[in-house]
Design an enzyme around this catalytic site. Sequence first.
Site, PDB file in Angstrom:
ATOM      1  N   PHE A  19       0.866  59.947 -91.076  1.00 17.43           N
ATOM      2  CA  PHE A  19       2.311  60.086 -91.099  1.00 17.43           C
ATOM      3  C   PHE A  19       2.743  60.479 -92.511  1.00 17.43           C
ATOM      4  CE2 PHE A  19       2.376  57.616 -87.172  1.00 17.43           C
ATOM      5  CZ  PHE A  19       3.415  58.238 -86.485  1.00 17.43           C
ATOM      6  N   LYS A  44      -8.791  75.060-108.192  1.00 13.01           N
ATOM      7  CA  LYS A  44      -8.905  76.291-108.977  1.00 13.01           C
ATOM      8  C   LYS A  44      -9.268  75.890-110.397  1.00 13.01           C
ATOM      9  CE  LYS A  44      -6.674  80.650-110.013  1.00 13.01           C
ATOM     10  NZ  LYS A  44      -7.239  80.716-111.371  1.00 13.01           N
TER      11      LYS A  44
END
Length: 812
Positions: free
Chosen positions: A574, A227
């Site tokens: 992971f 953004k």
Amino acid sequence: MAELGTYLDKRDFGQTPEPSEAGHPSGVGLRYSIQNHRATRLHWDLRLEWEGVLLSWAITRGPSFDPSEKRLAVRTEDHPLSYLGFEGEIPEGNYGAGTVMLWDIGWWQPLDPVARGLKKGHLHLRLHGRRMTGDWNLILMKGRKSGDDKRQNWLMIKGDDEAAGQRDPVARYKRSVSTGRTFAEIKSEAAPKTPALTGKLPRLAKPQLATLVEDLADPGAYWHELKLDGYRAMVALGKGGPRVYTRSGLDWTDKFSSLVPAFEDVSCDAALIDGEIVAGAGMQGFSALQDAIKAGGPFSFVAFDLLSLAGTDLTDKPLTERRKALEKLMKPVPPMGALQVSPVIEGDPAETFGMVCESGGEGLIAKRRDGHYRTGRGKDWLKIKCRRRAEFVIVGWQPSSSRARPFASLALAAHEGDKLTYVGKVGTGFDEAKMDEIATRMKPLARKSATVEAPASETAGVRWLSPSLVAEIDYAEITAQGRLRHAVFLDLREDKPAREVRVEREVAMSDDAEKIAGIAVSSADRVIFDKSKLTKGDVARYYEAIAPAMLEETADRPLSLLRLPEGLEGERFFQKHPGKGFPDALKIVEITEKDGDAEPYAYVTDAAGLVGAVQMGTIEFHIWGARRDRLDRPDRLVFDLDPDEGLKFAEVKSAAFDLRDRLADLGLESWAMLSGGKGIHVVVPLRRTVGWDTAKLFCRGVASLIAEAEPMRFLSEMSKAKRKNKIFIDWLRNERGSTAIAPFSLRARPGAGVAMPIAWDALGGVRKANATSTKQALEHGWQGVDRPAPQTLGASVTEALERAFAALNDHD
């Protein structure tokens, strides 16, 4: 002008068209240019604005984008700022006689302190030019000066970055960057050549807007972008263009006039590009953009969508196709320049979101990959903010008791429905100059009555205004009473009229998201496992249903999550440490690591925790061998029988039975679990009487005993080279921080197998380790599995292990 003495002494300004006046600093960014000078010898003159002059170097062979190339750059006299854009013919008989072409122009950014760099002989800088971009080094050649002691020999070297390796700029650019003329045309004083686009200028479209949401979107259905902290802009290319329009349709081409020439590098007849204009040359933030607008630059345009190209409307194409067209259109544009394409964050956005927030950024925008371009606000585009920031209308001001301040605070409002709603006051964030500017602009807007309904207790003494001025405000939250909490003024906004300013509240990421175990699961219909047609919603519903059985072993244990945010074919990783953006249903425990630092780990206690992890793209759950209340005491041992690829499953089953019997000989009972992959886990429940070192040493001993007894079947070392036709008894899962797949966890492999507990008397009839489907797991649960009570890893067990080793050695 003492610093320009050498420049002035060398020139007769009655003879040369070169400027004699000093010029004025830009006031915001530092300007830069390169002039291609055809004099006695062709060279390129680098000019860097610094402390009121242009630091100058003559690059004898011109700059190179090859980081291995070292180009000689001879330091010359400082030039006046007015020389920055000079182009023309220096007559014969004058110093530097020849033709000067403005070859590049833009802004520059010091990456290290300039004064220190000049003294030490190493300037590290970033160029934001039309042609020259990215990081560069100017390095003084020690002890290598020319005949003039004041003329130093430096080397100009390109940094190894995204802009490196481009086509040779000396060969590529033969015309003026400002007038489009060649040397001959400049010498003959030919008229400038302005490139003209021939296509029909596209009609301006209203922009697609993002809905403010609480959480990150599903990365399988959405991608995320940064953004940005600037002005939304539509740029129309075509006949009479480029034209730059604000979000509300105002033509601000003149305000961003220094950015417009950069669009000459975009090769097309006509296009309509959606993007954001931000402050350029390393300047950051909305206030910096306001300063840049007043100074005429520097600016950058970050393109993120393409609405039309060469007369073809693209708004009904999915975002993925529009993106490909945009990237192709922008490919000729120099990397790291004034025009850029917004980078797409593929895979898991949580880590990026955390880093953006920690660095003070705005947040992320999520965009649906298959979404069409639709004007107005919707849920194909979502915004996730690190901090709350929005526009509000100034409807009044509170007088100040201090003569130095023209007002104490500003009264703010925003539209809800058809009327303005009072949202409170802002009294911080102003400097003296900004307060004076606001006071001047408020004066003609004075009125006697309020345009909003507000409690008299909150607005006593407020001087009311017609609702015209719009302010950008940073705030902590909107309270239940509808008031801004901890509001801070950032700046005024010119691009958005007051009538369009609305109260914006966070909503659930998707009101139509399916609720599973109380968790909103976005993109529940997205297929995760193609073969079995399991969707993300199916996975979440499975974990909700299996939770009572699964939590018996999984609850309250630190977790490692195998996340596949884009599905089986995308990135997988992971994750031990949850970050910003993780759902509250995933609980956090702080665990001290070996280095002494405490790190967050996730754990679950209910079905909502399991489903919350699925919402973040989790497929597999891996658990510690201890629970969070006694992390130093394991309560289970796990032996993972991991076979070589060539072995049949029957041999793995036989090994599991042999391991069970060997453990029984030592006085320990166990239960079995199909791993869901290709192996079997043998699990020993423990009383919490020993630490990790003891548990690990014992498990290593058991694995070594079996491997030594039958070396043709087993090995206890993690060696791929030695595993041929053998089964590795993985005992390494029994140390602090190591994990094993949780019972009933899905496996992230084709077929969607489940890690399934299995009764010993049923194991013989199983054909493969991934034979259990989610449906079968739900039907059977722990049925038939005899889990022994926790046992003590005491002296009798360790002594039995020692006797077994002794017997093996005696047999040898």
